[in-house]
Design an enzyme around this catalytic site. Structure first.
Site, mmCIF file in Angstrom:
data_model
loop_
_atom_site.group_PDB
_atom_site.id
_atom_site.type_symbol
_atom_site.label_atom_id
_atom_site.label_comp_id
_atom_site.label_asym_id
_atom_site.label_seq_id
_atom_site.Cartn_x
_atom_site.Cartn_y
_atom_site.Cartn_z
ATOM 1 N N LYS A 63 -35.347 15.450 2.271
ATOM 2 C CA LYS A 63 -35.893 14.090 2.142
ATOM 3 C C LYS A 63 -34.813 13.151 1.623
ATOM 4 O O LYS A 63 -34.240 13.384 0.564
ATOM 5 C CB LYS A 63 -37.083 14.101 1.179
ATOM 6 C CG LYS A 63 -37.569 12.696 0.748
ATOM 7 C CD LYS A 63 -38.719 12.759 -0.266
ATOM 8 C CE LYS A 63 -39.090 11.368 -0.787
ATOM 9 N NZ LYS A 63 -40.183 11.400 -1.784
ATOM 10 N N ASP A 83 -37.403 4.333 -3.199
ATOM 11 C CA ASP A 83 -38.854 4.453 -3.033
ATOM 12 C C ASP A 83 -39.563 3.482 -3.975
ATOM 13 O O ASP A 83 -39.749 3.763 -5.151
ATOM 14 C CB ASP A 83 -39.279 5.905 -3.327
ATOM 15 C CG ASP A 83 -40.783 6.115 -3.135
ATOM 16 O OD1 ASP A 83 -41.442 5.218 -2.570
ATOM 17 O OD2 ASP A 83 -41.274 7.189 -3.548
ATOM 18 N N LYS A 135 -45.200 1.099 -6.820
ATOM 19 C CA LYS A 135 -45.065 1.795 -8.108
ATOM 20 C C LYS A 135 -44.994 0.789 -9.248
ATOM 21 O O LYS A 135 -44.574 -0.351 -9.045
ATOM 22 C CB LYS A 135 -43.767 2.619 -8.111
ATOM 23 C CG LYS A 135 -43.777 3.843 -7.234
ATOM 24 C CD LYS A 135 -42.454 4.587 -7.340
ATOM 25 C CE LYS A 135 -42.425 5.797 -6.421
ATOM 26 N NZ LYS A 135 -43.390 6.844 -6.798
ATOM 27 N N ASP A 145 -47.208 5.477 -0.902
ATOM 28 C CA ASP A 145 -46.231 6.095 -1.811
ATOM 29 C C ASP A 145 -46.073 7.593 -1.555
ATOM 30 O O ASP A 145 -45.182 8.232 -2.098
ATOM 31 C CB ASP A 145 -46.662 5.835 -3.267
ATOM 32 C CG ASP A 145 -45.530 6.035 -4.261
ATOM 33 O OD1 ASP A 145 -44.368 6.163 -3.811
ATOM 34 O OD2 ASP A 145 -45.807 6.038 -5.470
ATOM 35 N N GLU A 191 -44.744 9.021 0.881
ATOM 36 C CA GLU A 191 -43.929 8.791 2.086
ATOM 37 C C GLU A 191 -43.003 9.954 2.416
ATOM 38 O O GLU A 191 -42.617 10.135 3.567
ATOM 39 C CB GLU A 191 -43.113 7.511 1.921
ATOM 40 C CG GLU A 191 -41.776 7.645 1.177
ATOM 41 C CD GLU A 191 -41.906 8.080 -0.275
ATOM 42 O OE1 GLU A 191 -43.011 7.953 -0.841
ATOM 43 O OE2 GLU A 191 -40.913 8.573 -0.845
ATOM 44 N N ARG A 245 -43.488 13.191 2.512
ATOM 45 C CA ARG A 245 -44.081 14.165 3.434
ATOM 46 C C ARG A 245 -44.149 13.611 4.855
ATOM 47 O O ARG A 245 -44.089 14.380 5.833
ATOM 48 C CB ARG A 245 -45.475 14.578 2.921
ATOM 49 C CG ARG A 245 -46.435 13.431 2.786
ATOM 50 C CD ARG A 245 -47.580 13.742 1.843
ATOM 51 N NE ARG A 245 -47.180 13.735 0.443
ATOM 52 C CZ ARG A 245 -47.979 13.997 -0.580
ATOM 53 N NH1 ARG A 245 -49.253 14.302 -0.369
ATOM 54 N NH2 ARG A 245 -47.533 13.967 -1.808
HETATM 55 N N1 BES Z 1 -40.634 10.012 -4.800
HETATM 56 C C1 BES Z 1 -41.921 10.215 -5.291
HETATM 57 C C2 BES Z 1 -42.059 11.433 -6.195
HETATM 58 C C3 BES Z 1 -41.272 11.429 -7.481
HETATM 59 C C4 BES Z 1 -41.920 11.201 -8.676
HETATM 60 C C5 BES Z 1 -39.930 11.730 -7.490
HETATM 61 C C6 BES Z 1 -41.210 11.247 -9.857
HETATM 62 C C7 BES Z 1 -39.237 11.765 -8.676
HETATM 63 C C8 BES Z 1 -39.874 11.523 -9.854
HETATM 64 C C9 BES Z 1 -42.914 10.397 -4.141
HETATM 65 O O1 BES Z 1 -42.602 9.717 -2.980
HETATM 66 C C10 BES Z 1 -44.228 9.860 -4.620
HETATM 67 O O2 BES Z 1 -44.299 8.702 -4.873
HETATM 68 N N2 BES Z 1 -45.217 10.737 -4.724
HETATM 69 C C11 BES Z 1 -46.501 10.350 -5.152
HETATM 70 C C12 BES Z 1 -47.521 11.025 -4.272
HETATM 71 C C13 BES Z 1 -48.922 10.569 -4.508
HETATM 72 C C14 BES Z 1 -49.085 9.137 -4.067
HETATM 73 C C15 BES Z 1 -49.841 11.468 -3.766
HETATM 74 C C16 BES Z 1 -46.664 10.782 -6.606
HETATM 75 O O3 BES Z 1 -46.221 11.874 -6.967
HETATM 76 O O4 BES Z 1 -47.204 9.999 -7.387
HETATM 77 ZN ZN ZN Z 2 -40.617 9.311 -2.676
HETATM 78 MN MN MN Z 3 -43.317 7.725 -3.010
#
Ligand code: BES
Ligand code: ZN
Ligand code: MN
Length: 496
Positions: free
Chosen positions: A265, A270, A277, A347, A349, A351
């Protein structure tokens, strides 16, 4: 930093600092430490008696102008309990010693391995530790202290008969350590200095230099190939996406042999998209491309180490931005595989882009898949910043990975992939939805989403969201990007 191996008696080595390590036991001055004690007229035993050397994990005792050796300083590092000592501890010891001495303006270091440790694996581990611990994240600082650097790092304690093995390990360690730092350099770049296009250029330059085949798919080609999941994330950004493909082919490729697909990835920033966020800590989302950077770094190492299997690296790269063209919750897209996806949260994204990455790697011939991604905040809840989360679809393939993690000294922990979790991402209006239906298990549902696109091909997912970035400096490692899972995956590929 120059790294060498010297078989001359360690007492005769002229250096600014001679380093060794002792264990936390009733008498810490045994074996090589006892040899050193004899040379220095009982200095170490005296310090141990006074409680200054106890062998406690990463305890440091620095002695100036020791007698009986040619070194200007002696640094004794605690290695903890002898029963718990392993190559991972040794890496910390060597890394902590290097950073301790570097910060004090020492330029030349001799690292003395103990009796029984003069092996190929130890030379490799110590070399990797030295290179990885030497890395700093001060690229954009204009007030750098340029006098603080290690010029020569010499490994000692090897007999002439052990030299060849030691040098072999040193050579491998150098390739792997440099590749890990190459990855960390990419991860350290802020998103204004590393867009998907710039990441692709850097990957291409590395591949050309290393003699690897490389193809960069631009937004037109990505659209032609109907990579609808990647495009859905990229559509909100002014910066166009890239699909980076790097291939290593061994000299005598046998038909029907294993082809490893490494999918990483690379979201160069992001924001969360429309499901934006919170501002607090959002700057860290520049490291959301760590999975991709890891796979690119692995290819750099593989080009030099020449494993006997073919390896295809696929890195979907994009920003995730809000804006007038951004995808919205409820939007439905068709992935390259033909599956339809309802985007309930923009968010989630990572996957989405991995869905097309994994499908494309299979189309290019991968028989075994590994993906690495900063995928979920939930993995930080489950495993904190200690273990990489491991998810797999094939027992034998996952066991190989876990064995490699152990050998490479990286902590990884497997999580369950029961069919029950798959239900969480069943779609209401499309084939699947990109988040679970509010029942917890966020890292597992993320993994299941990717697995839908791996199908029957043995697949492993590494969630490195908690481990790819170090919030606080460690004695053996700078704050910032860690390059985690590179060593494990290099080991895995080399073991096939
Ligand atoms: N890039 C983030 C995950 C992340 C969180 C990386 C903390 C590094 C540190 C990912 O794209 C994300 O935002 N995931 C969400 C998924 C949710 C919306 C199902 C998350 O973990 O909040
Ligand atoms: Zn991400
Ligand atoms: Mn994300």
């Amino acid at each position: 930093m120059q790294i060498t191996l010297d078989t001359k008696p360690f007492a005769t080595l002229e250096t600014e600092a001679l380093v060794t390590y002792v264990f936390d036991e009733s008498d810490p001055i045994q074996g090589r430490a006892a040899e050193l004690d004899k040379l220095t007229g009982g200095l170490l035993a005296r310090l141990a008696k006074g409680g200054e050397i106890a062998g406690k994990s990463l305890e440091t005792t620095l002695v100036h102008a020791p007698q009986g050796v040619k070194a200007a300083r002696l640094l004794v590092v605690g290695a903890g309990k002898r029963e718990q000592f392993n190559p991972a501890t040794l890496r910390k010891v060597a890394g902590a010693a290097l950073r301790y001495l570097k910060s004090r303006g020492v330029h030349k270091v001799v690292f003395l391995v103990r009796e029984g440790d003069a092996t190929e694996d130890v030379a490799q581990a110590v070399t990797e530790a030295a290179i990885v611990s030497d890395f700093e994240t001060d690229k954009y600082k204009t007030d750098k202290k340029n006098d603080k650097f290690i010029e020569i790092f010499t490994i000692a304690g090897y007999a002439d008969a052990e030299k060849a093995a030691g040098e072999k390990g040193l050579g491998k360690g150098r390739i792997i350590g440099d590749s890990q730092n190459f990855t960390r350099d990419l991860v350290n770049e802020p998103s204004n200095k590393l867009t998907p296009r710039i990441l692709a250029e850097k990957a291409q330059a590395m591949a050309k230099e290393a003699g690897l085949a490389v193809e960069i798919l631009d937004e037109k080609k990505i659209a032609e190939l109907k990579m609808g999941a990647l495009l859905s994330v990229a559509q909100g950004s002014v910066e166009p996406p890239r699909m980076i493909v790097i291939t290593y082919t061994p000299a005598n490729l046998k038909p029907g042999a294993t082809v490893v697909g490494l999918v990483g990835k690379a979201v160069t920033f992001d924001t969360g998209g429309i499901s934006i966020k919170p501002a607090d800590g959002m700057e860290k989302m520049k490291y959301d491309m760590a999975g991709g950077a890891t796979m690119i770094g692995i290819m750099r190492a593989i080009a030099a180490l020449k494993p006997s299997v073919k390896v295809i690296c696929v890195v979907p790269a994009t920003e995730n931005m809000p804006g007038g063209k951004a995808q919205k919750p409820g939007d439905i897209h068709t992935a390259m595989s033909g599956k339809t996806i309802e985007v309930l949260n923009t968010d989630a994204e990572g996957r989405l882009i991995l869905a097309d990455g994994v499908h494309y790697a299979k189309q290019l011939g991968a028989t075994h898949l590994v993906d690495a991604a900063t995928l979920t905040g939930a993995i930080v809840v489950a495993l904190a910043n200690v273990n990489v989360g491991v998810f797999g679809s094939d027992r034998a393939w996952t066991d190989k990975l876990l064995a490699s993690a152990k050998a490479a000294g990286e902590k990884m922990w497997e999580l369950p992939m029961d069919d029950e979790y798959r239900e969480f991402i069943k779609g209401s209006f499309a084939d699947i939805q990109n988040i679970g239906s509010g029942k917890g298990g966020g890292s597992i549902t993320g993994a299941w989403f990717i697995r839908e696109f791996a199908g029957d091909t043995p697949w492993i997912h590494l969630d490195i969201a908690g481990t790819a970035w170090n919030d606080d400096a460690k004695p053996w490692l700078a704050k910032g990007p860690t390059g985690v899972s590179l060593r494990t995956l290099v080991h895995l590929v080399m073991s096939l």
